[in-house]
Design a protein around this motif. Structure first.
Motif, PDB file in Angstrom:
ATOM      1  N   ARG A  54      -3.408 -75.237 -19.947  1.00  0.00           N
ATOM      2  CA  ARG A  54      -4.514 -75.110 -20.901  1.00  0.00           C
ATOM      3  C   ARG A  54      -5.276 -73.801 -20.648  1.00  0.00           C
ATOM      4  O   ARG A  54      -5.614 -73.071 -21.581  1.00  0.00           O
ATOM      5  N   GLU A  55      -5.524 -73.513 -19.376  1.00  0.00           N
ATOM      6  CA  GLU A  55      -6.254 -72.288 -19.039  1.00  0.00           C
ATOM      7  C   GLU A  55      -5.464 -71.044 -19.445  1.00  0.00           C
ATOM      8  O   GLU A  55      -6.019 -70.080 -19.994  1.00  0.00           O
ATOM      9  N   HIS A  58      -5.434 -70.724 -23.189  1.00  0.00           N
ATOM     10  CA  HIS A  58      -6.778 -70.339 -23.654  1.00  0.00           C
ATOM     11  C   HIS A  58      -6.973 -68.832 -23.492  1.00  0.00           C
ATOM     12  O   HIS A  58      -7.504 -68.151 -24.374  1.00  0.00           O
ATOM     13  N   LYS A  61      -5.149 -67.006 -26.033  1.00  0.00           N
ATOM     14  CA  LYS A  61      -5.730 -67.115 -27.374  1.00  0.00           C
ATOM     15  C   LYS A  61      -6.537 -65.869 -27.743  1.00  0.00           C
ATOM     16  O   LYS A  61      -6.605 -65.483 -28.894  1.00  0.00           O
ATOM     17  N   LEU A  77      -1.834 -71.899 -29.975  1.00  0.00           N
ATOM     18  CA  LEU A  77      -2.906 -72.870 -30.270  1.00  0.00           C
ATOM     19  C   LEU A  77      -2.402 -74.304 -30.118  1.00  0.00           C
ATOM     20  O   LEU A  77      -3.104 -75.177 -29.599  1.00  0.00           O
ATOM     21  N   GLU A  78      -1.160 -74.514 -30.582  1.00  0.00           N
ATOM     22  CA  GLU A  78      -0.572 -75.855 -30.452  1.00  0.00           C
ATOM     23  C   GLU A  78      -0.445 -76.241 -28.975  1.00  0.00           C
ATOM     24  O   GLU A  78      -0.730 -77.364 -28.579  1.00  0.00           O
ATOM     25  N   THR A  81      -3.933 -77.014 -27.548  1.00  0.00           N
ATOM     26  CA  THR A  81      -4.451 -78.310 -28.001  1.00  0.00           C
ATOM     27  C   THR A  81      -3.766 -79.463 -27.271  1.00  0.00           C
ATOM     28  O   THR A  81      -4.413 -80.405 -26.800  1.00  0.00           O
TER      29      THR A  81
ATOM     30  N   GLN B 708     -14.955 -70.031 -20.286  1.00  0.00           N
ATOM     31  CA  GLN B 708     -13.922 -70.388 -19.307  1.00  0.00           C
ATOM     32  C   GLN B 708     -13.621 -69.212 -18.396  1.00  0.00           C
ATOM     33  O   GLN B 708     -13.038 -68.228 -18.815  1.00  0.00           O
ATOM     34  N   ALA B 739     -13.505 -68.650 -26.990  1.00  0.00           N
ATOM     35  CA  ALA B 739     -12.364 -68.879 -27.875  1.00  0.00           C
ATOM     36  C   ALA B 739     -12.253 -70.352 -28.206  1.00  0.00           C
ATOM     37  O   ALA B 739     -11.379 -70.767 -28.947  1.00  0.00           O
TER      38      ALA B 739
END
Lengths: 118, 783
Positions: A54-55, A58, A61, A77-78, A81, B708, B739
């Motif tokens: 996740r990190e 992110h 992103k 993004l998928e 999530t 984050q 974000a």
């Protein structure tokens, strides 16, 4: 745009504000980050380390808008999530494969652009 | 029978208390008894009644008392009476003189076991008398014990001799102490005497032919109700002279048990007859033995029809169920909540549960069944399940829509951002028109996405309302400016009419009010091609703390058909008119209604198709307490209205701390800010801890905070700054640069941690500049 199929550097150029050295720096960082982070995400998926994944996604992103590849942006993004909610994780691999598949041509085109500046 | 054998039966040495003041006579008695082979005894001699009583006080285990009636401290019959009064139930043999035989007889009548005349008995006669009296006394004691155990007493009455006697147990049944109360014939004559009934029963016995048994309820002297069974036999000893004998038995326990049993049976009978469940007893072959009224209702049959049923099981069970059920019955296995479908007389089926039992006293081959009709419950359950599924489906659908919308917002922001960049490049006129058109459509699409997300927030109760100071005048002025350009292309006049007595500064959620008004006014403009769109705001009522305002949005547009007025506030309602379906999700009015109602207000609408519509809503606001205070939005409006007051960008020297771990974002943020404010002083920290360290050395105008980050994330850093740092630092505005796609709960959470506002990454330069300016100016004004 500008003959590239996989990248769209308009955001990067906009954010460079016409400063070649900034653009160059950003391209260097993009190349380095993509080369490191995409394989890292694969390793995290294999380890099922969803928090770290996740990190990583992110972070990616905010990187991918500079590349301008919407398929990669969406796939990332998928992944984020799914890793965040730890749901539908069976699809994560599939999206990672999208990133992995697109990464080499994206890198190639980024390198071409970088070469123009040097 | 030999003497040895007789003695052996009495092998225990008997204890005799000899009450005799003549010591030589006492010695004589000892010698006589010592010589006799009939008794082995130990004698204790007391020379007076007083000493006798003292001896009995310490030892009551004497087998017999030989009592001389003439003692130094008591003489005559009274000696016996005093001894009996003090120690009733003792085995007493009276010793009298030759001239006192009558006294001896009187003593026996009074309770002595026997009497002996001094000088007329030898050792064996004395021993024999003692033995008999001891044995008789023991028999009487056992009889009394037996009567006590059996709760039976006996009584005897000879009216011709004025004689009445009853055993101790009879007295106890009447709650009397037999030691202190003894009734005589004369007492019975008194109608208030509890034993008067023994007199009454004598006549009844004669009328009944000489024998009578009856049950009576008595109230004992201790006020307890008792039931007794009394028997009486009349024995005619001479013509017309009778002696009545009988027994009395305390049957209270038996009677109470009977009454309890009757009550219990009645209770079960009531349950049986009044139960809504079908209760029945049947043979295993299905023949009904007994059933309650509910059985008729369940089966929809008359009592006659039920009594003619050969096998009730055929109505209760399908063939498969019957086999299974009967198998349980045959194995004497009780059935619990066995589900069945009962066939009614009218051909309908009822869903039921049956449970069975086998009573221990029931006839062999029978069982008891209870059937509960659960048809309605089952239908309700089915309905509930269907409703749950429908709700779940709706929820999932909404979640999917919200999820998709959520995911769409990020790329939509990117599209609009890219269009903003593109429109600033060298484009020809046609290209600019195309891009402007794309941008407008994108904004509409983003609005739709935001509507869906907000509707989802309302549905999930995650929407929160701010309480902040704002200027109503500034809010409506801003609205006017936003809408002015929308009506510019139409033949529509935009007119705002504000009541003269309106307070300007209010407390409430200005953003929501703005959203409500913008939505209603935007709709009015959308549906009005010519004429006017009017906003009226009036005061309804006011207290010291609150003011109620009425807002009316009136247009001269196409109007709403009457049959649609009721549904326009429902989600996804769009009115199709004149062959045209206007753009939108159909969520706008539903959101408006929810936003108003969640703040305690109400909304309604009226319309004349072809002439226009009016929407009214009422909302309460807290009034501002401080005179002359300036609202946040008022300041913004003032600033916007007077751009000439701004210092030119080149001259502005903002000091900005960027807290960001991502190198590219660091560079981009720095470069972007420097493009706008060339003299801006920018410091970069790679994580929250580094930011805190820097802030300990210097102050800034604003902090741009990534959320984050490693080591110390943006939330932790903000909390530290707000809670731990000195006043000139802890009030620096903090803008989150994240974000994360913010939802309401995140936004509320961030604000609760001390973050003033946020910018979504990848950000649009103009958004960033605007927010930096607003918050720095607000901060400088406050400080």
């Amino acid at each position: 745009m500008n003959g590239y199929r996989h990248i769209n550097l308009s955001y990067l150029e906009r954010m460079s504000h016409g400063d070649i050295s900034v653009k160059k720096t950003l391209l260097e960082m993009l190349l380095k980050e993509l080369e490191v982070e995409i394989p890292k995400m694969k390793r995290l998926i294999n380890r099922q380390d969803w928090l770290a994944l996740r990190e990583a996604s992110h972070k990616m992103k905010t990187t991918l808008p500079f590349v301008g590849n919407h398929t990669m942006l969406d796939a990332n993004l998928e992944i984020e999530t799914r890793a965040k909610y730890e749901e539908r994780l069976e699809d994560v691999h599939q999206y990672q494969q999208v990133l992995e598949k697109l990464c080499p041509p994206v890198l190639e085109e980024l390198k071409k652009e970088y070469a123009k500046l040097t | 029978m030999t003497t040895e054998k007789v003695i052996s039966r009495y092998d225990r040495v008997k204890k005799i208390l000899l009450v005799e003041d003549d010591s030589s006579y006492a010695r004589l008695v000892e010698i006589l008894l010592g010589d006799s082979d009939l008794i082995d005894c130990k004698i204790n001699n007391t020379p007076s009644l007083k000493e006798c009583l003292l001896a009995l006080e310490t030892d009551l285990s004497y087998d017999a008392i030989l009592l001389d009636l003439s003692l130094p401290d008591s003489n005559g019959f009274v000696t016996l009476e005093r001894l009996i009064d003090a120690f009733p139930g003792q085995n007493i043999i009276v010793l009298t003189g030759r001239s006192d035989k009558d006294l001896g007889l009187k003593s026996v009548k009074a309770g002595a076991q026997d009497f002996l005349v001094k000088g007329e008995f030898d050792g064996d006669q004395l021993a024999k008398s003692l033995r008999y009296s001891i044995e008789r006394n023991q028999i009487l004691k056992r009889l009394e014990e037996t009567q006590t155990l059996a709760r039976i007493g006996n009584w005897e009455c000879a009216p011709s001799q004025y004689y009445f006697s009853a055993s101790d147990e009879v007295y106890r049944m009447f709650g009397l102490n037999p030691r202190s109360t003894k009734f005589t014939w004369n007492d019975l004559m008194d109608a208030d005497c509890p034993f008067h009934l023994f007199l009454q029963i004598q006549e009844e016995t004669l009328e009944a032919g000489g024998e009578l048994q009856k049950e009576l309820k008595i109230v004992s002297s201790d006020q307890i109700e008792r039931f007794i069974n009394i028997r009486c036999n009349a024995n005619e000893i001479e013509k017309d002279f009778y002696v009545y004998t009988g027994v009395v038995q305390d049957i209270t326990d038996l009677k109470l048990a009977d009454q309890a049993k009757i009550k219990s049976q009645q209770r079960y009978q009531d349950i049986f007859s009044q139960s809504k469940d079908t209760i029945y007893t049947a043979r295993i072959n299905g023949q009904l033995i007994d059933s309650n009224r509910s059985t008729l209702q369940l089966l929809g049959l008359s009592q006659d029809a039920i009594s003619q049923l050969e096998n009730v099981h055929t109505l209760f069970f399908s063939e498969d169920q019957r086999e299974q059920f009967l198998s349980s019955l045959q194995h004497k296995d009780p059935v619990k909540d066995f589900e069945l479908r009962v066939l009614r007389g009218d051909g309908q089926y009822r869903s039921c549960l049956i449970s069975t039992s086998f009573g221990s006293n029931d006839e062999e081959g029978t069982y008891n069944g209870i059937i509960r009709d659960i048809t309605e419950r089952k239908q309700a359950e089915d309905l509930r399940k269907a409703r749950d599924i429908a709700e779940q489906t709706t929820k999932v659908r909404e979640q999917v829509i919200a999820g998709v919308s959520h995911d769409m917002r990020t790329p939509m922001n990117a599209i609009i951002g890219m269009l903003n960049l593109l429109i600033r490049t060298d484009l020809n006129t046609t290209q600019k028109e195309y891009i402007t058109s794309i941008k407008q459509s994108s904004k509409i699409l983003l609005g739709i996405i935001n509507d869906i997300l907000q509707a989802s927030s309302i549905k999930n109760n995650t929407l929160s309302f701010e309480q902040e100071r704002f200027s109503l005048k500034a809010l409506t002025k801003n609205l006017y400016e936003m809408l002015e350009h929308k009506v510019a292309d139409k033949n529509v006049i935009l007119h705002f009419e504000m009541g003269e007595d309106l307070p300007d500064i209010l407390w409430g959620d200005q953003l929501r009010l703005n959203q409500i008004l913008y939505n209603l006014l935007g709709n009015a403009v959308k549906f009005t091609e010519k004429g006017s769109v009017n906003l009226k705001v009036n005061k309804l009522c006011e207290t010291a703390e609150e003011v109620s305002l009425k807002f009316s949005v009136e247009d001269t547009g196409i109007g709403i058909p009457k049959d649609k007025l009721d549904v326009i506030f429902q989600p996804f309602t769009r009115v199709y008119q004149k062959g045209k379906l206007y753009e939108g999700t159909g969520l706008g009015l539903a959101i408006v209604k929810n936003l108003i109602e969640l703040q305690g207000g109400s909304i309604s609408a009226s319309s004349i198709p072809g002439h226009g519509s009016t929407f009214f809503f009422e909302l309460k606001f807290r009034k501002s307490i401080q005179e002359g205070e300036v609202a946040k939005n008022d300041l913004e409006v003032q600033n916007e209205a007077a751009p000439q007051q701004f210092i030119s960008d080149d001259k502005l020297v903002y000091k900005i701390l960027i807290v960001e771990d991502h190198k590219m974002n660091q560079i981009v943020a720095q470069k972007t800010i420097e493009e706008k404010w060339k003299n801006a002083e920018i410091v970069i920290a790679s994580h929250g801890k580094e930011a805190v360290d820097i802030l300990e050395q210097q102050a800034f105008d604003i902090i741009l905070m990534d959320i984050q980050m490693p080591i110390m994330d943006g939330i932790e850093a903000t909390e530290y700054i707000r809670d731990q740092m000195p006043p000139n630092i802890n009030n620096i505005p903090i803008l989150a640069m994240t974000a994360h796609v913010l939802l309401n709960d995140d936004e509320t959470y961030y604000k609760s941690k001390g973050i003033n506002d946020y910018i979504l990454k990848p950000f649009e330069p103009e958004d960033l500049f605007n927010k930096i300016e607003v918050y720095i100016k607000e901060s400088k004004r406050l400080n």
